[in-house]
Write an enzyme that holds these catalytic residues in place. Structure first.
Site, short mmCIF file in Angstrom:
data_model
loop_
_atom_site.label_atom_id
_atom_site.label_comp_id
_atom_site.label_asym_id
_atom_site.label_seq_id
_atom_site.Cartn_x
_atom_site.Cartn_y
_atom_site.Cartn_z
N GLU A 221 -3.44 4.06 -11.16
CA GLU A 221 -4.71 4.80 -11.07
C GLU A 221 -4.72 5.95 -12.07
O GLU A 221 -3.67 6.52 -12.39
CB GLU A 221 -4.92 5.30 -9.64
CG GLU A 221 -3.84 6.23 -9.11
CD GLU A 221 -3.87 6.38 -7.58
OE1 GLU A 221 -3.75 5.34 -6.89
OE2 GLU A 221 -3.99 7.51 -7.09
N SER B 190 0.81 -1.22 0.00
CA SER B 190 0.00 0.00 0.00
C SER B 190 0.85 1.27 0.00
O SER B 190 1.73 1.44 0.85
CB SER B 190 -0.89 -0.02 1.26
OG SER B 190 -1.27 1.29 1.62
N GLY B 191 0.55 2.17 -0.92
CA GLY B 191 1.25 3.46 -0.95
C GLY B 191 0.99 4.25 0.31
O GLY B 191 1.89 4.90 0.86
N LEU B 192 -0.25 4.19 0.80
CA LEU B 192 -0.59 4.91 2.03
C LEU B 192 0.24 4.37 3.20
O LEU B 192 0.81 5.13 3.98
CB LEU B 192 -2.08 4.72 2.32
CG LEU B 192 -2.55 5.27 3.67
CD1 LEU B 192 -2.80 6.76 3.61
CD2 LEU B 192 -3.80 4.55 4.15
N LYS C 286 -0.02 12.49 -7.56
CA LYS C 286 -1.37 12.28 -6.99
C LYS C 286 -1.35 12.56 -5.49
O LYS C 286 -0.28 12.71 -4.90
CB LYS C 286 -1.83 10.83 -7.25
CG LYS C 286 -0.94 9.68 -6.79
CD LYS C 286 -0.76 9.41 -5.32
CE LYS C 286 -1.90 8.97 -4.49
NZ LYS C 286 -2.27 7.57 -4.51
N ASN D 45 -3.51 10.97 -1.88
CA ASN D 45 -4.39 9.88 -1.45
C ASN D 45 -5.84 10.19 -1.79
O ASN D 45 -6.30 11.33 -1.67
CB ASN D 45 -4.23 9.64 0.06
CG ASN D 45 -5.07 8.48 0.52
OD1 ASN D 45 -6.24 8.63 0.84
ND2 ASN D 45 -4.48 7.30 0.52
N SER D 46 -6.57 9.16 -2.18
CA SER D 46 -7.94 9.33 -2.68
C SER D 46 -8.89 9.94 -1.66
O SER D 46 -9.96 10.45 -2.03
CB SER D 46 -8.49 7.99 -3.14
OG SER D 46 -7.64 7.44 -4.12
N ASP E 117 1.03 10.61 1.69
CA ASP E 117 0.79 9.72 0.55
C ASP E 117 0.47 10.61 -0.63
O ASP E 117 -0.71 10.87 -0.94
CB ASP E 117 -0.40 8.79 0.91
CG ASP E 117 -0.76 7.85 -0.22
OD1 ASP E 117 0.07 7.65 -1.13
OD2 ASP E 117 -1.88 7.31 -0.19
N ARG F 165 -6.97 1.33 -12.12
CA ARG F 165 -7.80 1.79 -11.01
C ARG F 165 -8.55 3.04 -11.44
O ARG F 165 -7.93 4.04 -11.83
CB ARG F 165 -6.90 2.07 -9.81
CG ARG F 165 -7.57 2.78 -8.67
CD ARG F 165 -6.73 2.61 -7.41
NE ARG F 165 -6.83 3.75 -6.53
CZ ARG F 165 -6.17 3.83 -5.38
NH1 ARG F 165 -5.36 2.86 -5.00
NH2 ARG F 165 -6.30 4.90 -4.63
N ASP G 143 0.48 3.81 -7.59
CA ASP G 143 -0.04 5.18 -7.76
C ASP G 143 -0.39 5.42 -9.23
O ASP G 143 -1.09 4.61 -9.82
CB ASP G 143 0.98 6.19 -7.23
CG ASP G 143 1.11 6.12 -5.71
OD1 ASP G 143 0.19 5.60 -5.06
OD2 ASP G 143 2.14 6.56 -5.17
N ASP H 204 0.61 -1.24 -5.17
CA ASP H 204 0.01 0.07 -5.39
C ASP H 204 1.08 0.92 -6.07
O ASP H 204 2.05 1.34 -5.44
CB ASP H 204 -0.36 0.64 -4.01
CG ASP H 204 -0.97 2.03 -4.11
OD1 ASP H 204 -1.11 2.55 -5.23
OD2 ASP H 204 -1.30 2.59 -3.05
N HIS I 260 -12.66 2.43 -7.30
CA HIS I 260 -12.48 3.01 -5.97
C HIS I 260 -13.64 3.95 -5.65
O HIS I 260 -14.16 4.62 -6.54
CB HIS I 260 -11.14 3.76 -5.87
CG HIS I 260 -10.61 3.83 -4.47
ND1 HIS I 260 -11.19 3.19 -3.40
CD2 HIS I 260 -9.52 4.47 -3.96
CE1 HIS I 260 -10.50 3.43 -2.31
NE2 HIS I 260 -9.48 4.22 -2.60
C1 SPV Z 1 -3.38 2.72 -0.58
O1 SPV Z 1 -3.51 1.87 0.29
O2 SPV Z 1 -2.39 3.43 -0.69
C2 SPV Z 1 -4.45 2.95 -1.52
C3 SPV Z 1 -5.80 2.66 -1.13
O3 SPV Z 1 -4.18 3.44 -2.59
S1 SPV Z 1 -6.51 4.08 -0.54
O4 SPV Z 1 -5.72 4.59 0.53
O5 SPV Z 1 -7.82 3.65 -0.14
O6 SPV Z 1 -6.57 5.03 -1.62
MG MG Z 2 -2.36 4.34 -2.66
#
Ligand code: SPV
Ligand code: MG
Length: 568
Positions: A111, A43-45, A117, A119-120, A55, A155, A84, A82, A186
């Protein structure tokens, strides 16, 4: 199927919804695997948070790849990465796919946002890429892959960016058309309805993936029924650990001690297990000098003839005597294990039923009253093969001596101590040794080579006509040839000396190991001595026991319990 990408494709075909959990390092991956999940989300986060950074494409592709690699190497599970936005345009994506694929990662997710980017779940700044440009990134990814099994997921962030369902479907279809192997749809809604409605209208035959971070009430089974093939719990390990660490830290701060949390945190044993420490130790055993070496410990004799140990030994053999909280035998077994020797035979006799030798085989020599040490050693007979350490049961020693002994190239090597000459006279008849090479006279020049192994000329309790130079400590190493020679000599001696004294013994049956060695020397078989100075002790008297106890107390306090004392 060793290829994780291939296995993951197979899992998509053969299993129900795949459950995947986010991680940022190898430890997380191992915990996820241990809990029975189907894959790990790099996970990027999580990785950003682990660095203490936003992130938001602050970390480079290389840094994220390194984290994904560590995750991948720690687990047998496939890792879904992930990636990104793919770190730029189609050219960046191409390079990225090459790198991720080479690291053995099973899947990548990119994505459809613009680089850099965020974080979403961060409001604003969710600028989408144009469909055409992102299609280029997907095509570049598919073209770059060499492993046909690697999965490239597109994504779709249209629902996140507020562009609506139609746009989300239009984009997903274009990405599928461009070759995407799956779609991550997402959503930041608090209910799953949005993703379910997407899935209802999705008519392509590539898997759909959900990340139910905000619509967390939904179950995996509901997602599966709704048409999803994979669910990613993206960051729950990270969030759980933040809370657990905080609570622990707060308690330590408040209480001024870790006493209250000791029971609540994972034990060090569990930590070592997660590290793979036991597998490493097993490897060390297999690859060490001691692998394929066995040991024989003759422990049949009644040592009650040692007057001041009589009381201590009234109900146990000497090797069961406790010194510093462990029996002599336990200490010997620990030392043997530390050099990789796990095949150990203990030959018992006197009070053999009291022998406790965990991890060792115990043989009973029923003739122990009428026989002596050589008989006990060779009593193991058929079971003795290959390289063998012979270890008297009444000694404590520095395990370095044992480790060094295994390096001897000679067929038979005895450990001999030259310090015996400087010790006060002992009552017991010692196993004396004479070698050719006496101590150097004062004023001798420094010698570059260490003459570690010395040919033994004489051995016995009395050396007629020779000046003793060393004491045999009761530890010997026999290579295959040495063991064969010893066995043959034993057989021959039985015939040759029937009914006669055998060197210092009144009969062959009562021979000491040293009598048998003398028999070999008389037949011009070269036995070598490995010279040491101190570093061991026999345990034959209360003062021996007291000195050993003092040694273990000192080592324990010096090492503050961090490491076991080195003497066995
Ligand atoms: C991550 O885990 O980095 C994701 C998922 O991309 S989210 O944080 O839900 O965007
Ligand atoms: Mg991410």
């Amino acid at each position: 199927m060793s290829d994780k990408a291939a296995r993951m494709r197979e899992a998509f075909r053969s299993k129900g919804i795949l459950k995947v959990v986010g991680a940022h390092n190898g430890l997380g991956a191992k915990l996820i695997e241990r809990s029975g999940f189907d894959g790990v989300w790099a996970s990027g986060l999580e990785i950003s948070t682990a660095y203490g950074l936003p992130d938001a494409n602050i970390l480079t592709m290389t840094e994220n790849l390194e984290a994904a690699r560590a995750i991948n190497e720690a687990t047998a599970l496939p890792v879904i990465c992930d990636c990104d936005t793919g770190y730029g345009n189609a050219s960046n994506v191409k390079h990225m796919v090459k790198k991720y694929e080479a690291a053995g990662l099973a899947a990548i997710v990119i994505e459809d946002k613009q680089f850099p980017k965020v974080n979403s779940f961060i409001p604003g700044r969710q600028a989408l890429a144009s469909v055409e440009e992102f299609v280029g990134r997907i095509r570049a990814a598919k073209e770059a892959q060499r492993n046909p099994h690697l999965m490239v997921f597109a994504r779709v962030e249209a629902l996140i960016a507020g562009w609506g369902m139609e746009e989300a479907l239009r984009r997903a279809a274009a990405y599928a058309e461009a070759g995407a192997d799956g779609i991550v749809i997402h959503s930041k809604a608090s209910e799953p309805e949005e993703v379910f409605s997407f899935a209802r209208r999705w008519d392509r035959n590539i898997p759909l993936v959900a990340i139910p971070t905000t619509y967390y009430r939904v179950t995996a089974a509901e997602l599966e029924r709704g048409g999803f093939k994979m669910v990613i719990y993206a960051n729950h390990g990270l969030r759980a650990s933040i809370r657990a660490i905080e609570t622990t830290l707060e308690t330590i701060q408040r209480m001024g001690t870790t006493a209250d949390i000791e029971e609540k945190v994972a034990s060090l044993r569990e930590v070592f297990e997660l590290q793979g420490m036991s597998a490493m130790r097993e490897d060390e055993r297999r690859f060490s000098d001691g692998a394929n070496v066995q040991a024989v410990i003759p422990a049949a004799r009644d040592h009650q003839f040692q007057p001041d140990l009589k009381e201590l030994l009234k109900d146990k053999p000497l090797c069961m005597l406790e010194v510093g909280g462990q029996t002599l035998l336990e200490r010997q077994l620990t030392a043997l294990h530390s050099v990789g020797i796990t095949d150990v035979v203990v030959v018992g006799g006197h009070l053999h039923e009291k022998l406790r030798a965990e991890g060792a085989r115990v043989l009973y020599n029923p003739d122990y009253r009428k026989t002596h040490c050589a008989h006990s050693i060779l009593f193991a007979g058929e079971q003795l093969k290959g390289k063998t350490v012979i270890l008297y049961s009444d000694i404590l020693f520095d395990r370095q001596i044992l480790a060094r002994l295994l390096g001897s190239p000679h067929p038979i090597t005895l450990v001999i101590d030259r310090a015996y000459q400087t010790l006060p006279t002992r009552k017991k008849a010692l196993d004396l040794v004479a070698v050719d090479d006496p101590a150097l006279p004062p004023g001798s020049p420094r010698r570059l080579e260490l003459d570690l192994y010395k040919p033994i000329r004489h051995i016995g309790k009395r050396l007629l006509g020779a000046q003793p130079t060393h004491e045999f400590i009761g530890m010997a190493f026999l290579r295959e040839k040495g063991l064969d020679v010893l066995k043959r000599a034993w057989e021959q001696a039985q015939g040759e000396y029937q009914g006669k004294p055998f060197y210092e013994a009144s009969s062959v049956a009562e021979a000491d190991f040293t009598d048998l060695l003398r028999y070999l020397l008389d037949r011009n078989f070269q036995v070598f001595g490995m010279e040491i100075e101190h570093g061991w002790s026999e345990v034959h008297s209360r003062s021996d026991v007291e000195r050993a106890e003092a040694h273990f107390r000192r080592s324990a306090s010096t090492l503050a319990g961090v490491q076991a004392p080195s003497a066995a």
